[in-house]
Design an enzyme around this catalytic site. Structure first.
Site, PDB file in Angstrom:
ATOM      1  N   HIS A   1      -6.806   8.358  11.455  1.00 15.27           N
ATOM      2  CA  HIS A   1      -6.054   6.836  11.247  1.00 15.27           C
ATOM      3  C   HIS A   1      -4.815   6.682  11.002  1.00 15.27           C
ATOM      4  CE1 HIS A   1     -10.711   5.747  10.279  1.00 15.27           C
ATOM      5  NE2 HIS A   1     -10.417   6.204  11.361  1.00 15.27           N
TER       6      HIS A   1
ATOM      7  N   ARG B   1       0.959  -1.208  -0.243  1.00 13.55           N
ATOM      8  CA  ARG B   1      -0.181  -0.091  -0.112  1.00 13.55           C
ATOM      9  C   ARG B   1       0.763   1.251   0.027  1.00 13.55           C
ATOM     10  NH1 ARG B   1      -4.437  -0.714   4.734  1.00 13.55           N
ATOM     11  NH2 ARG B   1      -5.063   1.365   3.867  1.00 13.55           N
TER      12      ARG B   1
ATOM     13  N   CYS C   1       7.185  -1.781  21.826  1.00 11.75           N
ATOM     14  CA  CYS C   1       7.322  -0.515  22.743  1.00 11.75           C
ATOM     15  C   CYS C   1       6.799   0.768  22.167  1.00 11.75           C
ATOM     16  CB  CYS C   1       8.868  -0.504  23.121  1.00 11.75           C
ATOM     17  SG  CYS C   1       9.786   0.263  21.528  1.00 11.75           S
TER      18      CYS C   1
HETATM   19  N1  APR Z   1     -15.220  10.414  -5.499  1.00  9.59           N
HETATM   20  C1  APR Z   1     -15.999  10.506  -4.490  1.00  9.59           C
HETATM   21  N2  APR Z   1     -16.311   9.666  -3.726  1.00  9.59           N
HETATM   22  C2  APR Z   1     -15.862   8.343  -4.116  1.00  9.59           C
HETATM   23  C3  APR Z   1     -15.027   8.120  -5.160  1.00  9.59           C
HETATM   24  C4  APR Z   1     -14.599   9.275  -5.835  1.00  9.59           C
HETATM   25  N3  APR Z   1     -13.938   9.171  -6.999  1.00  9.59           N
HETATM   26  N4  APR Z   1     -14.805   6.881  -5.215  1.00  9.59           N
HETATM   27  C5  APR Z   1     -15.601   6.288  -4.230  1.00  9.59           C
HETATM   28  N5  APR Z   1     -16.146   7.121  -3.360  1.00  9.59           N
HETATM   29  C6  APR Z   1     -16.911   6.875  -2.081  1.00  9.59           C
HETATM   30  C7  APR Z   1     -17.590   5.754  -2.116  1.00  9.59           C
HETATM   31  O1  APR Z   1     -18.971   5.885  -2.604  1.00  9.59           O
HETATM   32  C8  APR Z   1     -17.487   5.382  -0.595  1.00  9.59           C
HETATM   33  O2  APR Z   1     -18.643   6.117  -0.034  1.00  9.59           O
HETATM   34  O3  APR Z   1     -15.663   6.866  -1.263  1.00  9.59           O
HETATM   35  C9  APR Z   1     -16.305   6.156  -0.023  1.00  9.59           C
HETATM   36  C10 APR Z   1     -15.197   5.269   0.257  1.00  9.59           C
HETATM   37  O4  APR Z   1     -15.555   4.539   1.439  1.00  9.59           O
HETATM   38  P1  APR Z   1     -14.749   3.629   2.064  1.00  9.59           P
HETATM   39  O5  APR Z   1     -14.078   2.548   0.995  1.00  9.59           O
HETATM   40  O6  APR Z   1     -15.582   2.848   3.068  1.00  9.59           O
HETATM   41  O7  APR Z   1     -13.605   4.183   2.644  1.00  9.59           O
HETATM   42  P2  APR Z   1     -13.522   5.371   3.946  1.00  9.59           P
HETATM   43  O8  APR Z   1     -15.057   5.955   4.387  1.00  9.59           O
HETATM   44  O9  APR Z   1     -12.437   6.385   3.842  1.00  9.59           O
HETATM   45  O10 APR Z   1     -13.373   4.227   5.120  1.00  9.59           O
HETATM   46  C11 APR Z   1     -13.217   4.586   6.408  1.00  9.59           C
HETATM   47  O11 APR Z   1     -12.371   2.551   7.190  1.00  9.59           O
HETATM   48  O12 APR Z   1     -11.201   0.519   6.613  1.00  9.59           O
HETATM   49  C12 APR Z   1     -11.186   1.631   7.556  1.00  9.59           C
HETATM   50  O13 APR Z   1      -9.376   3.028   8.345  1.00  9.59           O
HETATM   51  C13 APR Z   1     -10.089   2.684   7.387  1.00  9.59           C
HETATM   52  O14 APR Z   1     -10.036   4.975   6.985  1.00  9.59           O
HETATM   53  C14 APR Z   1     -10.682   3.807   6.427  1.00  9.59           C
HETATM   54  C15 APR Z   1     -12.256   3.655   7.131  1.00  9.59           C
END
Ligand code: APR
Length: 254
Positions: free
Chosen positions: A119, A70, A130
């Site tokens: 995060h 990543r 540690c």
């Molecule tokens: N533009 C705008 N929104 C988008 C795009 C884009 N190009 N592509 C995807 N999305 C939206 C999706 O519709 C979804 O609602 O972004 C969101 C991504 O959601 P997640 O994959 O759940 O990511 P996130 O909300 O950041 O997850 C929160 O979950 O796994 C943990 O720690 C991890 O920080 C992360 C947290």
């Protein structure tokens, strides 16, 4: 008046803007989001299982290898127009703060000076035992193929294993980051939530906190993630399209 014009009108009157971003803002930089199907070898793994201390204890080489991969994806990625729009709004004179759930550094590389990482960040490494920070040589951070198992390096102080400086499920958020985020959200005029599914708490509580503090919340997402308040504006579309358009409506250089 359409949603975009309404959002521009609200921003024109506002002074303190908080951006709250999730994986969706980095999607157009080529970094996979979480709840979309994981690509490649990771399709058989559940990130919510991999992003835990238990998974690291069980198989440190798998988890460390995943984070190295990543990190490599982030290193080769570039900030997109969505990231740049945020720093352009700050350059145009608005008081802009950025709170992110993302562990990449694309906001910083787009010119945002202070980013609150709720995060943590991929770019920091610490000792699993540690918790001291660990400085690694570039060759210790290299990985050639996705899915490669890499034994994590050891801490020079206690010989514990190196782990990524991110927050795993069932771990507490960094207290200073959380307190700063709550203070910003409780005193802002507008919170712009970009690319987050709003499922992981406590971060996902921030837009509701802004609404309770009488701010306007503008959501930018491919899907409707609004919470049903009349203080919300839902801008459907991708961050790299919607945010530059919002700045154009504001008369701000994209
Ligand atoms: N533009 C705008 N929104 C988008 C795009 C884009 N190009 N592509 C995807 N999305 C939206 C999706 O519709 C979804 O609602 O972004 C969101 C991504 O959601 P997640 O994959 O759940 O990511 P996130 O909300 O950041 O997850 C929160 O979950 O796994 C943990 O720690 C991890 O920080 C992360 C947290």
């Amino acid at each position: 008046m359409n949603h975009m014009q309404k959002a521009a009108e609200v921003l024109a009157e506002a002074r303190r803007i908080v951006f709250f971003t999730g994986a969706g803002i980095s999607a157009e930089s080529g970094i996979p989001t979480f709840r979309d199907k994981l690509t490649g070898l990771w399709a058989k793994h559940d990130p919510e299982r991999l992003e835990t201390a238990d998974a690291f204890r069980e198989n440190p080489a798998l988890v460390w290898g995943w984070y190295l991969w990543r990190r490599r994806q982030v290193t080769v990625a570039q900030p997109n127009a969505g990231h740049h729009s945020i720093s352009n709004l700050a350059d145009a004179g608005w008081d802009v703060s950025v709170i992110t759930q993302n562990i990449d550094d694309l906001h910083e590389r787009a010119g945002v000076d202070v980013v609150i990482h709720l995060h943590g960040t991929l770019l920091k490494v610490k000792c699993f035992a540690c918790h001291r920070p660990i400085a690694l040589e570039p060759e210790q951070l290299s990985i050639s193929t996705e899915g490669e198992l890499v034994e994590p390096p050891r801490c020079s102080r206690c010989n514990g294993r190196a782990r990524p400086g991110v927050v795993w499920f069932r771990e507490n958020l960094p207290e200073d980051a959380w307190l700063s985020a709550v203070r910003l959200v409780s005193t802002c005029d507008v919170l712009i939530s970009v690319g987050t599914s709003g499922v992981v708490r406590p971060a996902a509580d921030l837009p509701e906190m802004a609404i309770r503090a009488n701010a306007t919340v503008i959501h930018v997402n491919l899907e409707d993630v609004s919470l049903g308040s009349d203080r919300e504006i839902m801008l459907l579309g991708s961050a790299a399209q919607v945010l530059p358009e919002l700045l154009r409506c504001l008369g701000v250089r994209e």
